[in-house]
Design a protein around this motif. Structure first.
Motif, PDB file in Angstrom:
ATOM      1  N   ASP A  13       0.844  -1.190   0.000  1.00 51.12           N
ATOM      2  CA  ASP A  13       0.000   0.000   0.000  1.00 51.12           C
ATOM      3  C   ASP A  13       0.880   1.241   0.000  1.00 51.12           C
ATOM      4  OD1 ASP A  13      -2.894  -0.648   0.154  1.00 51.12           O
ATOM      5  OD2 ASP A  13      -2.189  -1.897   1.830  1.00 51.12           O
ATOM      6  N   GLU A  14       0.315   2.312  -0.522  1.00 46.87           N
ATOM      7  CA  GLU A  14       0.977   3.617  -0.498  1.00 46.87           C
ATOM      8  C   GLU A  14       2.309   3.607  -1.241  1.00 46.87           C
ATOM      9  OE1 GLU A  14       1.024   5.394   3.375  1.00 46.87           O
ATOM     10  OE2 GLU A  14      -1.019   4.723   3.816  1.00 46.87           O
ATOM     11  N   VAL A  15       2.352   2.911  -2.372  1.00 48.25           N
ATOM     12  CA  VAL A  15       3.506   3.021  -3.256  1.00 48.25           C
ATOM     13  C   VAL A  15       3.220   4.145  -4.232  1.00 48.25           C
ATOM     14  CG1 VAL A  15       4.866   1.901  -5.053  1.00 48.25           C
ATOM     15  CG2 VAL A  15       4.088   0.581  -3.082  1.00 48.25           C
ATOM     16  N   LYS A  16       4.111   5.115  -4.267  1.00 47.90           N
ATOM     17  CA  LYS A  16       3.893   6.256  -5.152  1.00 47.90           C
ATOM     18  C   LYS A  16       4.665   6.079  -6.452  1.00 47.90           C
ATOM     19  CE  LYS A  16       3.237   9.386  -1.277  1.00 47.90           C
ATOM     20  NZ  LYS A  16       3.910  10.351  -0.394  1.00 47.90           N
ATOM     21  N   CYS A  17       4.105   6.627  -7.497  1.00 53.47           N
ATOM     22  CA  CYS A  17       4.809   6.688  -8.777  1.00 53.47           C
ATOM     23  C   CYS A  17       5.252   5.315  -9.267  1.00 53.47           C
ATOM     24  CB  CYS A  17       6.013   7.614  -8.662  1.00 53.47           C
ATOM     25  SG  CYS A  17       6.789   7.988 -10.247  1.00 53.47           S
ATOM     26  N   LEU A  18       4.317   4.430  -9.460  1.00 54.12           N
ATOM     27  CA  LEU A  18       4.637   3.142 -10.089  1.00 54.12           C
ATOM     28  C   LEU A  18       3.511   2.738 -11.029  1.00 54.12           C
ATOM     29  CD1 LEU A  18       6.179   0.555 -10.603  1.00 54.12           C
ATOM     30  CD2 LEU A  18       5.224  -0.402  -8.494  1.00 54.12           C
ATOM     31  N   ASP A  19       3.776   2.855 -12.313  1.00 51.19           N
ATOM     32  CA  ASP A  19       2.874   2.352 -13.339  1.00 51.19           C
ATOM     33  C   ASP A  19       3.541   1.117 -13.939  1.00 51.19           C
ATOM     34  OD1 ASP A  19       0.558   3.512 -15.550  1.00 51.19           O
ATOM     35  OD2 ASP A  19       1.992   2.002 -16.229  1.00 51.19           O
ATOM     36  N   LEU A  20       2.890  -0.033 -13.786  1.00 49.21           N
ATOM     37  CA  LEU A  20       3.538  -1.288 -14.187  1.00 49.21           C
ATOM     38  C   LEU A  20       3.841  -1.335 -15.670  1.00 49.21           C
ATOM     39  CD1 LEU A  20       1.567  -3.851 -11.999  1.00 49.21           C
ATOM     40  CD2 LEU A  20       3.882  -2.954 -11.629  1.00 49.21           C
ATOM     41  N   ALA A  21       2.873  -0.973 -16.484  1.00 51.27           N
ATOM     42  CA  ALA A  21       3.089  -1.038 -17.940  1.00 51.27           C
ATOM     43  C   ALA A  21       4.217  -0.098 -18.360  1.00 51.27           C
ATOM     44  CB  ALA A  21       1.804  -0.693 -18.679  1.00 51.27           C
ATOM     45  N   LEU A  22       4.198   1.122 -17.829  1.00 46.82           N
ATOM     46  CA  LEU A  22       5.238   2.086 -18.208  1.00 46.82           C
ATOM     47  C   LEU A  22       6.612   1.627 -17.756  1.00 46.82           C
ATOM     48  CD1 LEU A  22       3.542   5.518 -17.400  1.00 46.82           C
ATOM     49  CD2 LEU A  22       4.030   4.549 -19.652  1.00 46.82           C
ATOM     50  N   THR A  23       6.680   1.102 -16.548  1.00 49.37           N
ATOM     51  CA  THR A  23       7.972   0.744 -15.980  1.00 49.37           C
ATOM     52  C   THR A  23       8.528  -0.558 -16.557  1.00 49.37           C
ATOM     53  OG1 THR A  23       7.468   1.891 -13.915  1.00 49.37           O
ATOM     54  CG2 THR A  23       9.154   0.179 -13.822  1.00 49.37           C
ATOM     55  N   LEU A  24       7.643  -1.535 -16.757  1.00 52.03           N
ATOM     56  CA  LEU A  24       8.125  -2.855 -17.174  1.00 52.03           C
ATOM     57  C   LEU A  24       8.224  -3.001 -18.680  1.00 52.03           C
ATOM     58  CD1 LEU A  24       6.111  -4.995 -14.615  1.00 52.03           C
ATOM     59  CD2 LEU A  24       8.538  -4.363 -14.523  1.00 52.03           C
ATOM     60  N   ASP A  25       7.624  -2.070 -19.411  1.00 52.59           N
ATOM     61  CA  ASP A  25       7.599  -2.199 -20.872  1.00 52.59           C
ATOM     62  C   ASP A  25       8.027  -0.912 -21.554  1.00 52.59           C
ATOM     63  OD1 ASP A  25       7.235  -3.733 -23.129  1.00 52.59           O
ATOM     64  OD2 ASP A  25       5.143  -3.125 -23.386  1.00 52.59           O
ATOM     65  N   LEU A  93       9.393  20.184 -20.664  1.00 57.66           N
ATOM     66  CA  LEU A  93       9.218  19.005 -21.522  1.00 57.66           C
ATOM     67  C   LEU A  93       8.982  17.750 -20.683  1.00 57.66           C
ATOM     68  CD1 LEU A  93       9.057  18.035 -24.363  1.00 57.66           C
ATOM     69  CD2 LEU A  93      11.545  17.836 -24.439  1.00 57.66           C
ATOM     70  N   VAL A  94       9.745  17.606 -19.607  1.00 57.65           N
ATOM     71  CA  VAL A  94       9.522  16.481 -18.698  1.00 57.65           C
ATOM     72  C   VAL A  94       8.135  16.598 -18.059  1.00 57.65           C
ATOM     73  CG1 VAL A  94      10.248  15.409 -16.526  1.00 57.65           C
ATOM     74  CG2 VAL A  94      11.952  16.058 -18.232  1.00 57.65           C
ATOM     75  N   ALA A  95       7.761  17.832 -17.725  1.00 58.15           N
ATOM     76  CA  ALA A  95       6.443  18.031 -17.112  1.00 58.15           C
ATOM     77  C   ALA A  95       5.330  17.575 -18.051  1.00 58.15           C
ATOM     78  CB  ALA A  95       6.254  19.503 -16.752  1.00 58.15           C
ATOM     79  N   SER A  96       5.441  17.916 -19.328  1.00 57.04           N
ATOM     80  CA  SER A  96       4.385  17.495 -20.251  1.00 57.04           C
ATOM     81  C   SER A  96       4.434  15.984 -20.472  1.00 57.04           C
ATOM     82  CB  SER A  96       4.483  18.251 -21.576  1.00 57.04           C
ATOM     83  OG  SER A  96       5.610  17.825 -22.295  1.00 57.04           O
ATOM     84  N   ALA A  97       5.631  15.409 -20.462  1.00 57.51           N
ATOM     85  CA  ALA A  97       5.739  13.948 -20.563  1.00 57.51           C
ATOM     86  C   ALA A  97       5.069  13.293 -19.360  1.00 57.51           C
ATOM     87  CB  ALA A  97       7.198  13.526 -20.655  1.00 57.51           C
ATOM     88  N   MET A  98       5.288  13.866 -18.173  1.00 54.51           N
ATOM     89  CA  MET A  98       4.708  13.277 -16.964  1.00 54.51           C
ATOM     90  C   MET A  98       3.189  13.416 -16.921  1.00 54.51           C
ATOM     91  SD  MET A  98       7.350  14.118 -13.889  1.00 54.51           S
ATOM     92  CE  MET A  98       8.954  13.315 -13.798  1.00 54.51           C
ATOM     93  N   GLU A  99       2.672  14.425 -17.581  1.00 50.85           N
ATOM     94  CA  GLU A  99       1.213  14.533 -17.621  1.00 50.85           C
ATOM     95  C   GLU A  99       0.602  13.391 -18.404  1.00 50.85           C
ATOM     96  OE1 GLU A  99      -0.543  18.270 -18.685  1.00 50.85           O
ATOM     97  OE2 GLU A  99       0.884  19.356 -17.418  1.00 50.85           O
ATOM     98  N   GLU A 100       1.297  12.966 -19.435  1.00 52.72           N
ATOM     99  CA  GLU A 100       0.799  11.847 -20.241  1.00 52.72           C
ATOM    100  C   GLU A 100       1.149  10.496 -19.633  1.00 52.72           C
ATOM    101  OE1 GLU A 100       0.829  11.715 -24.743  1.00 52.72           O
ATOM    102  OE2 GLU A 100       2.119  13.445 -24.334  1.00 52.72           O
ATOM    103  N   TYR A 101       2.393  10.406 -19.124  1.00 52.22           N
ATOM    104  CA  TYR A 101       2.879   9.111 -18.640  1.00 52.22           C
ATOM    105  C   TYR A 101       3.519   9.298 -17.283  1.00 52.22           C
ATOM    106  CZ  TYR A 101       3.480   9.358 -23.740  1.00 52.22           C
ATOM    107  OH  TYR A 101       3.342   9.604 -25.061  1.00 52.22           O
ATOM    108  N   TYR A 102       2.793   9.061 -16.229  1.00 56.52           N
ATOM    109  CA  TYR A 102       3.365   9.184 -14.892  1.00 56.52           C
ATOM    110  C   TYR A 102       3.519   7.799 -14.282  1.00 56.52           C
ATOM    111  CZ  TYR A 102       4.286  10.900 -10.211  1.00 56.52           C
ATOM    112  OH  TYR A 102       4.871  11.167  -9.006  1.00 56.52           O
ATOM    113  N   GLY A 103       4.631   7.574 -13.650  1.00 56.51           N
ATOM    114  CA  GLY A 103       4.813   6.300 -12.954  1.00 56.51           C
ATOM    115  C   GLY A 103       5.938   5.438 -13.489  1.00 56.51           C
ATOM    116  N   ILE A 104       6.877   6.055 -14.218  1.00 58.82           N
ATOM    117  CA  ILE A 104       8.038   5.300 -14.679  1.00 58.82           C
ATOM    118  C   ILE A 104       9.081   5.266 -13.559  1.00 58.82           C
ATOM    119  CG2 ILE A 104       9.921   5.171 -16.356  1.00 58.82           C
ATOM    120  CD1 ILE A 104       8.195   6.743 -18.304  1.00 58.82           C
ATOM    121  N   ARG A 105       9.529   4.069 -13.223  1.00 62.96           N
ATOM    122  CA  ARG A 105      10.638   3.912 -12.285  1.00 62.96           C
ATOM    123  C   ARG A 105      11.823   3.299 -13.001  1.00 62.96           C
ATOM    124  NH1 ARG A 105      10.068   3.343  -6.490  1.00 62.96           N
ATOM    125  NH2 ARG A 105       8.235   4.530  -5.889  1.00 62.96           N
ATOM    126  N   ILE A 106      13.009   3.525 -12.458  1.00 70.83           N
ATOM    127  CA  ILE A 106      14.207   2.869 -12.969  1.00 70.83           C
ATOM    128  C   ILE A 106      14.377   1.562 -12.209  1.00 70.83           C
ATOM    129  CG2 ILE A 106      16.698   3.018 -13.254  1.00 70.83           C
ATOM    130  CD1 ILE A 106      15.150   5.010 -14.998  1.00 70.83           C
TER     131      ILE A 106
END
Length: 271
Positions: A13-25, A93-106
């Motif tokens: 619970d309470e994991v911030k900024c993790l989108d599985l599709a964005l991060t894993l693919d 530019l990063v801000a606009s990218a994050m509006e579309e795709y938020y939740g990428i982790r390394i």
DNA sequence: GTCCAGGCATGCA
DNA sequence: TGCATGCATGGA
């Protein structure tokens, strides 16, 4: 982050900024596959994992032991991405990218797997990279559970020939993989000691390897050696850099790799 | 058929 | 140091 154990699952619970599709693919790891139920399955560090999002929580089919020893660090769960993203957002530019795709982790991948994977990645496309790696794993990895194979270690790959890698579709990169496998298997190169070096020394050590140039080195350092300040530049990022004629903005400092991954994803979808 | 993909080694100036 | 060229493969 709140960690709970329930039967054969770990609930976060309470994991911030993790989108599985964005991060894993998103082109940093090549072994994750989306399942029909929307969950993701993959293998890393010799362990199989299925992970899904259920409402606001993440459910991992794994043990507490494997979560603590592998997946916690793999998903970089102890890093404060919300704060970092807030800072990176100062760049428009990063801000606009994050509006579309938020939740990428390394992802913090295995150094050996990352290095081999990004040698394969050169002058190649992501779909083909995945196919080549999958064939290598099927051919000589260990079957962990049905149909899921570990990434073979250096000694195992060292036993193969250049022609074996070519037959699995690696093309001219076969000779690079073979030579690297020999170096690591013989102990002439110790990737774990490289991981402990300063960034400059680690990069120099990787650049010394046949088939590793500046792009492959930076990808390996970012995705496999936990140097989050690395900023790999490939053909997509060269196009993005035209938006930064004066160099990278100050707000990237220390977390260039995270900014890079947002920009890379943005470029592939918009340029 | 041509062009391109998370580039690099090599040769040459 | 910088630039041109060849390189395997498969999808668009």
């Amino acid at each position: 982050m709140i960690i709970r154990q329930s039967e054969n699952e770990i609930i976060l619970d309470e994991v911030k900024c993790l989108d599985l599709a964005l991060t894993l693919d998103c082109g940093q790891a090549f072994r994750w596959e989306e399942q029909e139920d929307g969950s993701w399955s993959g293998v890393a560090f010799g362990k199989f994992l299925n992970i899904r999002k259920d409402g606001e929580r993440f459910i991992l089919k794994t043990t507490l032991e494997d979560f603590e020893s592998v997946w916690r660090n793999y998903f970089d769960l102890d890093r404060d991405y919300a704060a970092i993203c807030e800072r990176l957002r100062q760049d428009p530019l990063v801000a606009s990218a994050m509006e579309e795709y938020y939740g990428i982790r390394i992802l913090n991948q295995d150094p050996w797997e990352a290095l081999v994977s990004f040698i394969i990645s050169q002058q190649n496309n992501i779909k083909r990279i995945k196919g080549i790696i999958k064939r290598i794993c099927r051919a000589c990895g260990n079957e962990i559970c049905d149909g899921w194979y570990s990434f073979p270690d250096a000694a195992t790959l060292s036993a193969l020939s250049v022609e074996d890698f070519e037959a699995m579709g690696a093309g001219y990169r076969g000779k690079y993989i073979k030579r690297l496998a020999d170096l690591v298997a013989s102990g002439e190169i110790d990737l774990n000691s490289i991981k402990k070096m300063s960034l400059g020394d680690a990069k120099a050590a990787l650049l010394n390897i046949y088939g590793v140039g500046i792009k492959v080195a930076n990808c390996a350092l970012l995705f496999g050696f936990q140097f989050v300040e690395c900023f790999p530049v490939d053909v997509w990022m060269k196009r993005v850099l035209e938006y930064y004629p004066n160099g990278l903005p100050e707000c990237f400092k220390g977390y260039e790799g995270i900014a890079q991954q947002y920009l890379f994803h943005w470029a592939r979808n918009n340029l």
